[in-house]
Design a protein around this motif. Structure first.
Motif, PDB file in Angstrom:
ATOM      1  N   VAL A  89       1.230  -1.400   0.014  1.00 41.01           N
ATOM      2  CA  VAL A  89       0.407  -0.134   0.143  1.00 41.01           C
ATOM      3  C   VAL A  89       0.971   1.254   0.045  1.00 41.01           C
ATOM      4  CG1 VAL A  89      -1.577   1.370   1.069  1.00 41.01           C
ATOM      5  CG2 VAL A  89      -2.131  -0.980   0.881  1.00 41.01           C
ATOM      6  N   VAL A  90       0.597   1.957  -1.111  1.00 37.92           N
ATOM      7  CA  VAL A  90       1.959   3.334  -1.145  1.00 37.92           C
ATOM      8  C   VAL A  90      -0.143   4.478  -1.234  1.00 37.92           C
ATOM      9  CG1 VAL A  90       3.145   4.274  -2.985  1.00 37.92           C
ATOM     10  CG2 VAL A  90       3.321   2.139  -1.902  1.00 37.92           C
ATOM     11  N   LEU A  91       0.852   5.811  -0.181  1.00 40.86           N
ATOM     12  CA  LEU A  91      -0.063   7.240  -0.552  1.00 40.86           C
ATOM     13  C   LEU A  91       1.086   7.940  -0.661  1.00 40.86           C
ATOM     14  CD1 LEU A  91      -2.483   8.598   0.032  1.00 40.86           C
ATOM     15  CD2 LEU A  91      -1.365   9.145   2.510  1.00 40.86           C
TER      16      LEU A  91
ATOM     17  N   GLN B   2       1.703  14.514 -13.996  1.00 40.08           N
ATOM     18  CA  GLN B   2       0.995  14.810 -15.336  1.00 40.08           C
ATOM     19  C   GLN B   2      -0.187  13.715 -15.225  1.00 40.08           C
ATOM     20  OE1 GLN B   2       2.240  16.060 -18.946  1.00 40.08           O
ATOM     21  NE2 GLN B   2       0.540  16.215 -19.645  1.00 40.08           N
ATOM     22  N   GLN B   3       1.208  12.577 -15.624  1.00 40.53           N
ATOM     23  CA  GLN B   3       0.690  11.529 -15.072  1.00 40.53           C
ATOM     24  C   GLN B   3       0.083  10.849 -14.146  1.00 40.53           C
ATOM     25  OE1 GLN B   3       4.740   8.441 -16.766  1.00 40.53           O
ATOM     26  NE2 GLN B   3       2.565   7.917 -16.990  1.00 40.53           N
ATOM     27  N   LEU B   4       0.089  10.923 -12.646  1.00 39.45           N
ATOM     28  CA  LEU B   4      -0.645  11.078 -11.550  1.00 39.45           C
ATOM     29  C   LEU B   4      -2.233  11.850 -11.725  1.00 39.45           C
ATOM     30  CD1 LEU B   4       1.672  10.927  -9.171  1.00 39.45           C
ATOM     31  CD2 LEU B   4       0.393   9.077  -9.923  1.00 39.45           C
ATOM     32  N   GLY B   5      -2.204  12.580 -13.097  1.00 42.78           N
ATOM     33  CA  GLY B   5      -3.496  13.615 -12.577  1.00 42.78           C
ATOM     34  C   GLY B   5      -3.676  14.327 -11.716  1.00 42.78           C
ATOM     35  N   ALA B   6      -2.631  14.753 -11.241  1.00 37.81           N
ATOM     36  CA  ALA B   6      -2.267  15.914 -10.290  1.00 37.81           C
ATOM     37  C   ALA B   6      -2.914  17.120 -10.909  1.00 37.81           C
ATOM     38  CB  ALA B   6      -1.046  15.522  -9.196  1.00 37.81           C
ATOM     39  N   ARG B   7      -4.143  17.429 -11.074  1.00 36.71           N
ATOM     40  CA  ARG B   7      -3.684  19.253 -12.338  1.00 36.71           C
ATOM     41  C   ARG B   7      -4.386  20.191 -10.777  1.00 36.71           C
ATOM     42  NH1 ARG B   7      -7.549  15.462 -15.038  1.00 36.71           N
ATOM     43  NH2 ARG B   7      -7.407  15.471 -16.770  1.00 36.71           N
ATOM     44  N   SER B   8      -4.811  19.478  -9.259  1.00 39.47           N
ATOM     45  CA  SER B   8      -4.132  20.576  -8.405  1.00 39.47           C
ATOM     46  C   SER B   8      -3.675  20.079  -7.451  1.00 39.47           C
ATOM     47  CB  SER B   8      -5.369  21.182  -8.250  1.00 39.47           C
ATOM     48  OG  SER B   8      -6.931  20.187  -7.429  1.00 39.47           O
ATOM     49  N   ILE B   9      -3.647  20.666  -6.320  1.00 37.96           N
ATOM     50  CA  ILE B   9      -2.769  20.550  -5.177  1.00 37.96           C
ATOM     51  C   ILE B   9      -3.236  20.676  -4.070  1.00 37.96           C
ATOM     52  CG2 ILE B   9      -0.278  19.740  -6.764  1.00 37.96           C
ATOM     53  CD1 ILE B   9       0.474  22.587  -5.665  1.00 37.96           C
TER      54      ILE B   9
ATOM     55  N   GLY C  22       0.004  -2.428  -5.985  1.00 38.42           N
ATOM     56  CA  GLY C  22       0.072  -1.722  -7.857  1.00 38.42           C
ATOM     57  C   GLY C  22      -0.319  -1.456  -8.613  1.00 38.42           C
ATOM     58  N   GLU C  23      -1.941  -1.458  -7.833  1.00 38.13           N
ATOM     59  CA  GLU C  23      -2.558  -0.495  -8.203  1.00 38.13           C
ATOM     60  C   GLU C  23      -3.744   0.977  -8.199  1.00 38.13           C
ATOM     61  OE1 GLU C  23      -4.526  -1.823 -11.607  1.00 38.13           O
ATOM     62  OE2 GLU C  23      -2.857  -2.930 -11.512  1.00 38.13           O
ATOM     63  N   ALA C  24      -4.069   1.831  -8.654  1.00 38.28           N
ATOM     64  CA  ALA C  24      -4.609   3.209  -8.319  1.00 38.28           C
ATOM     65  C   ALA C  24      -5.341   2.672  -7.829  1.00 38.28           C
ATOM     66  CB  ALA C  24      -4.674   4.331  -9.147  1.00 38.28           C
ATOM     67  N   VAL C  25      -5.935   2.811  -6.159  1.00 42.91           N
ATOM     68  CA  VAL C  25      -7.093   2.532  -6.281  1.00 42.91           C
ATOM     69  C   VAL C  25      -8.493   3.009  -5.626  1.00 42.91           C
ATOM     70  CG1 VAL C  25      -6.795   0.131  -5.379  1.00 42.91           C
ATOM     71  CG2 VAL C  25      -6.346   1.591  -3.453  1.00 42.91           C
TER      72      VAL C  25
ATOM     73  N   ALA D 253      -6.322   1.953   5.242  1.00 42.56           N
ATOM     74  CA  ALA D 253      -6.919   0.857   6.932  1.00 42.56           C
ATOM     75  C   ALA D 253      -7.522  -0.603   5.000  1.00 42.56           C
ATOM     76  CB  ALA D 253      -8.103   0.646   7.340  1.00 42.56           C
ATOM     77  N   GLU D 254      -8.137   0.384   4.692  1.00 42.87           N
ATOM     78  CA  GLU D 254      -9.228  -0.502   4.393  1.00 42.87           C
ATOM     79  C   GLU D 254      -8.526  -1.319   2.921  1.00 42.87           C
ATOM     80  OE1 GLU D 254     -12.486   0.334   0.324  1.00 42.87           O
ATOM     81  OE2 GLU D 254     -12.510   1.735   2.141  1.00 42.87           O
ATOM     82  N   HIS D 255      -7.596  -0.428   2.107  1.00 43.02           N
ATOM     83  CA  HIS D 255      -6.729  -1.405   2.153  1.00 43.02           C
ATOM     84  C   HIS D 255      -5.547  -2.506   1.909  1.00 43.02           C
ATOM     85  CE1 HIS D 255      -9.262  -0.138  -1.309  1.00 43.02           C
ATOM     86  NE2 HIS D 255      -8.853   0.888  -1.391  1.00 43.02           N
TER      87      HIS D 255
END
Length: 161
Positions: A77-79, A121-128, A137-140, A157-159
């Motif tokens: 799990v990675v944040l 950009q690849q993460l789709g971070a248009r705002s911060i 390994g999957e964005a959840v 905790a859920e993941h």
């Protein structure tokens, strides 16, 4: 004015002591999980069985997509925290982000969007701040804007189960 400064100083020391206590507890828990009693330095490699790397108790500063992919591949799990130093909400969330790294089973990866525009950009971070939660390994999950610690802990905790 000095009274206010004096009043703040012990709280800072208390917070530092609390962080150290939490880090020590996580280190002991990790050693117990590993079952070998060896010192944990955070540099564990995946074993032959494909187990993930020990979760670091501090945020991982990511520079480039290769480092981000490596972090996502090495940890269950990675944040991912997309932030900028000049961003007020990002600065407000910093203590919670550090605490999540120290107190949860998730690795926390930090991406400075100014230094890593392609990654953002690849993460789709248009705002911060934008936070992306990866599990296996999957964005959840994705969070845009400042979030409270409890919301992020709950998602982790859920993941992490």
């Amino acid at each position: 004015m000095s009274d206010a400064a004096d009043a703040d100083e012990p709280a800072g020391d208390d917070a530092k002591t609390e962080r150290e206590r939490i880090r020590e507890r996580k280190r002991r828990e990790l050693e117990a999980r590993l079952g070998d009693g060896e010192a944990v330095d955070g540099s564990a490699e995946p074993d032959a069985g494909g187990e993930s790397t020990a979760t670091p108790s501090e945020p991982i500063h990511v520079n480039g997509m290769d480092e981000l992919r490596r972090a996502v591949d090495e940890h269950d799990v990675v944040l991912v925290d997309c932030y900028a130093d000049w961003c007020g909400p990002c600065q407000m969330m910093e203590p919670a982000i550090e605490a999540l790294a120290a107190e949860t089973d998730a690795a926390v990866a930090k991406v400075d969007v100014d230094a890593n525009q392609a990654v953002a950009q690849q993460l789709g971070a248009r705002s911060i701040p934008t936070l992306v939660l990866y599990a296996d390994g999957e964005a959840v999950d994705r969070f845009v804007g400042a979030q409270d610690r409890a919301t992020l802990e709950s998602a982790i905790a859920e993941h992490a189960a």
